[in-house]
Enzyme design. Structure first.
Site, PDB file in Angstrom:
ATOM      1  N   GLY A 221      31.143  34.461 -31.485  1.00 43.56           N
ATOM      2  CA  GLY A 221      31.095  32.864 -32.630  1.00 43.56           C
ATOM      3  C   GLY A 221      32.055  32.092 -32.617  1.00 43.56           C
ATOM      4  CB  SER A 222      34.632  31.104 -30.140  1.00 41.90           C
ATOM      5  OG  SER A 222      33.654  30.753 -28.570  1.00 41.90           O
TER       6      SER A 222
ATOM      7  CG  MET B 163      24.298  36.988 -25.991  1.00 42.35           C
ATOM      8  SD  MET B 163      24.811  35.585 -24.772  1.00 42.35           S
ATOM      9  CE  MET B 163      24.836  36.461 -23.219  1.00 42.35           C
TER      10      MET B 163
ATOM     11  CB  ILE C 273      14.976  36.938 -22.822  1.00 44.16           C
ATOM     12  CG1 ILE C 273      16.001  36.795 -22.734  1.00 44.16           C
ATOM     13  CG2 ILE C 273      13.560  36.472 -22.658  1.00 44.16           C
ATOM     14  CD1 ILE C 273      15.170  37.134 -21.114  1.00 44.16           C
TER      15      ILE C 273
ATOM     16  CG  HIS D 198      23.889  28.103 -19.709  1.00 43.52           C
ATOM     17  ND1 HIS D 198      22.897  29.251 -19.648  1.00 43.52           N
ATOM     18  CD2 HIS D 198      23.352  27.138 -18.760  1.00 43.52           C
ATOM     19  CE1 HIS D 198      22.998  29.892 -18.825  1.00 43.52           C
ATOM     20  NE2 HIS D 198      23.018  28.600 -17.454  1.00 43.52           N
TER      21      HIS D 198
ATOM     22  CD  GLU E  55      10.421  26.384 -17.020  1.00 42.82           C
ATOM     23  OE1 GLU E  55      10.980  27.021 -15.858  1.00 42.82           O
ATOM     24  OE2 GLU E  55       9.747  25.404 -17.580  1.00 42.82           O
ATOM     25  CG  LEU E  56      16.627  31.876 -19.558  1.00 41.43           C
ATOM     26  CD1 LEU E  56      17.007  32.637 -20.672  1.00 41.43           C
ATOM     27  CD2 LEU E  56      16.492  33.027 -18.533  1.00 41.43           C
TER      28      LEU E  56
HETATM   29  C1  GRF Z   1      29.054  30.406 -24.553  1.00 43.05           C
HETATM   30  O1  GRF Z   1      30.173  30.265 -23.705  1.00 43.05           O
HETATM   31  C2  GRF Z   1      27.944  30.012 -24.548  1.00 43.05           C
HETATM   32  O2  GRF Z   1      27.904  28.929 -23.434  1.00 43.05           O
HETATM   33  C3  GRF Z   1      27.014  30.899 -23.802  1.00 43.05           C
HETATM   34  O3  GRF Z   1      28.150  32.329 -24.533  1.00 43.05           O
HETATM   35  C4  GRF Z   1      29.233  31.935 -25.206  1.00 43.05           C
HETATM   36  C5  GRF Z   1      29.109  31.919 -26.741  1.00 43.05           C
HETATM   37  O4  GRF Z   1      30.942  32.282 -26.727  1.00 43.05           O
HETATM   38  N1  GRF Z   1      25.599  30.662 -24.490  1.00 43.05           N
HETATM   39  P1  GRF Z   1      31.081  32.804 -28.839  1.00 43.05           P
HETATM   40  O5  GRF Z   1      30.361  33.407 -29.377  1.00 43.05           O
HETATM   41  O6  GRF Z   1      30.223  30.842 -28.976  1.00 43.05           O
HETATM   42  O7  GRF Z   1      32.274  31.913 -28.295  1.00 43.05           O
END
Ligand code: GRF
Length: 179
Positions: free
Chosen positions: A12-13, A87, A89, A106, A140-141
Protein backbone atom coordinates in the site's frame (compact mmCIF):
# COMPACT_ATOMS: atom_id res chain seq x y z
CA UNK A 1 -15.79 16.92 2.17
CA UNK A 2 -15.48 13.98 -0.25
CA UNK A 3 -15.24 10.43 1.03
CA UNK A 4 -12.62 8.17 -0.46
CA UNK A 5 -12.27 4.44 0.02
CA UNK A 6 -8.92 2.92 -0.93
CA UNK A 7 -8.55 -0.76 -1.83
CA UNK A 8 -5.19 -2.49 -1.45
CA UNK A 9 -3.76 -6.00 -1.56
CA UNK A 10 -0.24 -5.50 -0.24
CA UNK A 11 2.18 -2.90 1.09
CA UNK A 12 0.00 0.00 0.00
CA UNK A 13 2.73 2.52 -0.72
CA UNK A 14 0.42 4.41 -3.09
CA UNK A 15 -2.27 4.44 -0.40
CA UNK A 16 0.32 5.86 2.00
CA UNK A 17 1.25 8.55 -0.52
CA UNK A 18 -2.41 9.54 -0.88
CA UNK A 19 -2.96 9.63 2.89
CA UNK A 20 0.26 11.59 3.47
CA UNK A 21 -0.66 14.11 0.78
CA UNK A 22 -3.66 15.20 2.90
CA UNK A 23 -5.61 16.18 -0.22
CA UNK A 24 -7.85 19.18 0.59
CA UNK A 25 -11.54 18.37 1.13
CA UNK A 26 -10.82 14.64 1.07
CA UNK A 27 -11.51 12.25 3.91
CA UNK A 28 -9.96 8.79 3.66
CA UNK A 29 -13.08 7.02 4.89
CA UNK A 30 -11.54 3.54 4.89
CA UNK A 31 -8.78 1.31 3.58
CA UNK A 32 -10.08 -2.13 2.62
CA UNK A 33 -8.32 -5.24 1.36
CA UNK A 34 -8.91 -8.71 -0.01
CA UNK A 35 -6.22 -9.95 2.37
CA UNK A 36 -6.27 -9.51 6.14
CA UNK A 37 -2.46 -9.68 6.12
CA UNK A 38 -1.93 -6.80 3.66
CA UNK A 39 0.83 -4.72 5.26
CA UNK A 40 -0.85 -1.47 4.31
CA UNK A 41 -3.84 -2.21 6.57
CA UNK A 42 -1.67 -2.02 9.67
CA UNK A 43 -0.14 1.25 8.52
CA UNK A 44 -3.58 2.78 7.96
CA UNK A 45 -5.03 1.46 11.24
CA UNK A 46 -2.10 2.93 13.17
CA UNK A 47 -3.14 6.32 11.77
CA UNK A 48 -6.73 5.95 12.91
CA UNK A 49 -8.15 5.15 9.47
CA UNK A 50 -10.93 2.53 9.53
CA UNK A 51 -9.71 -0.70 7.94
CA UNK A 52 -11.37 -3.97 7.03
CA UNK A 53 -10.78 -6.99 4.85
CA UNK A 54 -12.65 -9.75 3.07
CA UNK A 55 -10.69 -12.75 1.89
CA UNK A 56 -11.64 -13.64 -1.67
CA UNK A 57 -10.71 -17.25 -0.94
CA UNK A 58 -13.83 -17.54 1.25
CA UNK A 59 -16.15 -16.87 -1.69
CA UNK A 60 -17.37 -19.35 -4.26
CA UNK A 61 -17.42 -16.91 -7.16
CA UNK A 62 -15.86 -13.66 -8.27
CA UNK A 63 -19.28 -12.00 -8.23
CA UNK A 64 -20.05 -13.19 -4.70
CA UNK A 65 -16.81 -11.61 -3.48
CA UNK A 66 -17.36 -8.38 -5.42
CA UNK A 67 -20.93 -8.10 -4.12
CA UNK A 68 -19.77 -8.48 -0.52
CA UNK A 69 -16.96 -6.00 -1.13
CA UNK A 70 -19.40 -3.50 -2.64
CA UNK A 71 -21.51 -3.72 0.52
CA UNK A 72 -18.48 -2.99 2.68
CA UNK A 73 -17.36 -0.12 0.45
CA UNK A 74 -20.83 1.44 0.22
CA UNK A 75 -21.14 1.57 4.00
CA UNK A 76 -18.62 4.45 3.74
CA UNK A 77 -20.65 6.27 1.05
CA UNK A 78 -17.63 6.92 -1.16
CA UNK A 79 -17.47 9.70 -3.73
CA UNK A 80 -14.40 7.96 -5.13
CA UNK A 81 -13.03 4.44 -4.84
CA UNK A 82 -9.27 4.25 -5.38
CA UNK A 83 -7.58 1.01 -6.37
CA UNK A 84 -4.00 1.08 -5.12
CA UNK A 85 -2.38 -2.25 -5.86
CA UNK A 86 -5.69 -4.09 -5.50
CA UNK A 87 -4.77 -7.34 -7.23
CA UNK A 88 -8.21 -8.52 -8.29
CA UNK A 89 -9.86 -8.71 -11.68
CA UNK A 90 -13.17 -6.93 -11.16
CA UNK A 91 -16.54 -8.12 -12.40
CA UNK A 92 -18.51 -5.97 -14.87
CA UNK A 93 -21.09 -5.56 -12.08
CA UNK A 94 -18.51 -4.01 -9.76
CA UNK A 95 -17.20 -1.72 -12.51
CA UNK A 96 -20.72 -0.59 -13.48
CA UNK A 97 -21.67 0.08 -9.86
CA UNK A 98 -18.77 2.54 -9.45
CA UNK A 99 -18.74 3.90 -13.00
CA UNK A 100 -17.04 7.32 -13.10
CA UNK A 101 -15.89 7.10 -9.46
CA UNK A 102 -13.44 4.19 -9.59
CA UNK A 103 -9.75 4.88 -10.28
CA UNK A 104 -6.77 2.62 -10.78
CA UNK A 105 -3.04 3.04 -11.16
CA UNK A 106 -1.30 0.75 -13.60
CA UNK A 107 2.50 0.50 -13.91
CA UNK A 108 2.80 1.04 -17.67
CA UNK A 109 2.15 3.68 -20.26
CA UNK A 110 -1.26 2.44 -21.35
CA UNK A 111 -2.45 1.24 -23.77
CA UNK A 112 0.90 -0.61 -23.86
CA UNK A 113 1.37 -3.51 -21.48
CA UNK A 114 -1.97 -4.10 -19.83
CA UNK A 115 -1.94 -6.93 -17.25
CA UNK A 116 1.02 -8.19 -15.25
CA UNK A 117 4.85 -8.02 -15.48
CA UNK A 118 4.74 -4.67 -17.24
CA UNK A 119 8.36 -3.65 -16.60
CA UNK A 120 9.77 -7.02 -17.70
CA UNK A 121 7.76 -6.74 -20.88
CA UNK A 122 8.89 -3.15 -21.50
CA UNK A 123 12.52 -4.31 -21.14
CA UNK A 124 11.98 -7.27 -23.48
CA UNK A 125 10.37 -4.97 -26.05
CA UNK A 126 13.41 -2.69 -25.96
CA UNK A 127 11.43 0.33 -24.74
CA UNK A 128 13.50 3.37 -23.79
CA UNK A 129 10.84 4.73 -21.43
CA UNK A 130 8.47 3.20 -18.89
CA UNK A 131 5.80 4.74 -16.72
CA UNK A 132 2.45 4.57 -15.05
CA UNK A 133 -1.13 5.45 -15.91
CA UNK A 134 -3.98 6.56 -13.70
CA UNK A 135 -7.32 5.79 -15.30
CA UNK A 136 -10.97 5.40 -14.56
CA UNK A 137 -11.94 1.76 -14.41
CA UNK A 138 -14.24 0.13 -16.93
CA UNK A 139 -15.06 -3.55 -17.35
CA UNK A 140 -12.19 -4.01 -19.81
CA UNK A 141 -8.95 -4.61 -17.87
CA UNK A 142 -6.62 -1.56 -17.75
CA UNK A 143 -8.54 0.20 -20.52
CA UNK A 144 -10.68 3.00 -19.04
CA UNK A 145 -10.36 6.75 -19.69
CA UNK A 146 -6.89 8.02 -18.83
CA UNK A 147 -6.55 10.69 -16.12
CA UNK A 148 -2.78 11.16 -16.09
CA UNK A 149 0.48 9.43 -16.98
CA UNK A 150 4.05 9.59 -15.73
CA UNK A 151 7.13 8.64 -17.70
CA UNK A 152 10.66 7.65 -16.66
CA UNK A 153 13.69 6.66 -18.75
CA UNK A 154 14.85 3.06 -19.06
CA UNK A 155 18.62 3.18 -18.65
CA UNK A 156 21.23 0.77 -19.98
CA UNK A 157 21.65 -2.14 -17.59
CA UNK A 158 18.30 -1.57 -15.85
CA UNK A 159 16.53 -4.56 -14.33
CA UNK A 160 12.76 -4.72 -14.01
CA UNK A 161 13.21 -3.90 -10.31
CA UNK A 162 15.21 -0.77 -11.16
CA UNK A 163 12.43 0.38 -13.45
CA UNK A 164 9.74 -0.50 -10.89
CA UNK A 165 11.47 1.64 -8.24
CA UNK A 166 11.84 4.58 -10.64
CA UNK A 167 8.21 4.33 -11.73
CA UNK A 168 6.94 3.92 -8.16
CA UNK A 169 8.47 7.24 -7.13
CA UNK A 170 6.47 8.89 -9.91
CA UNK A 171 3.31 6.96 -8.94
CA UNK A 172 3.54 8.41 -5.44
CA UNK A 173 3.50 11.98 -6.81
CA UNK A 174 0.92 11.40 -9.51
CA UNK A 175 -1.78 9.46 -7.64
CA UNK A 176 -2.49 12.04 -4.91
CA UNK A 177 -2.72 14.71 -7.62
CA UNK A 178 -5.17 12.61 -9.62
CA UNK A 179 -7.30 12.08 -6.51
C1 GRF B 1 2.01 -0.31 -8.08
O1 GRF B 1 3.13 -0.50 -8.88
C2 GRF B 1 0.80 -0.02 -8.92
O2 GRF B 1 1.11 0.62 -10.12
C3 GRF B 1 0.26 -1.39 -9.22
O3 GRF B 1 0.52 -2.15 -8.07
C4 GRF B 1 1.60 -1.58 -7.35
C5 GRF B 1 1.08 -1.31 -5.98
O4 GRF B 1 2.09 -0.93 -5.08
N1 GRF B 1 -1.14 -1.32 -9.55
P1 GRF B 1 1.70 -0.39 -3.64
O5 GRF B 1 0.92 -1.50 -2.95
O6 GRF B 1 0.89 0.85 -3.81
O7 GRF B 1 3.00 -0.15 -2.97
Amino acid sequence: MKNIVILISGRGSNMQAIVNAAVPNVRIAAVLSNSETAEGLKWAAERGIPTDSLNHKNFTSRLAFDTAMMEKIDAYQPDLVVLAGFMRILTPEFCAHYEGRLMNIHPSILPSFTGLHTHERALEAGCRVAGCTIHFVTAELDCGPIVSQGIVPILDGDTADDIAARVLAVEHKLYPKAV
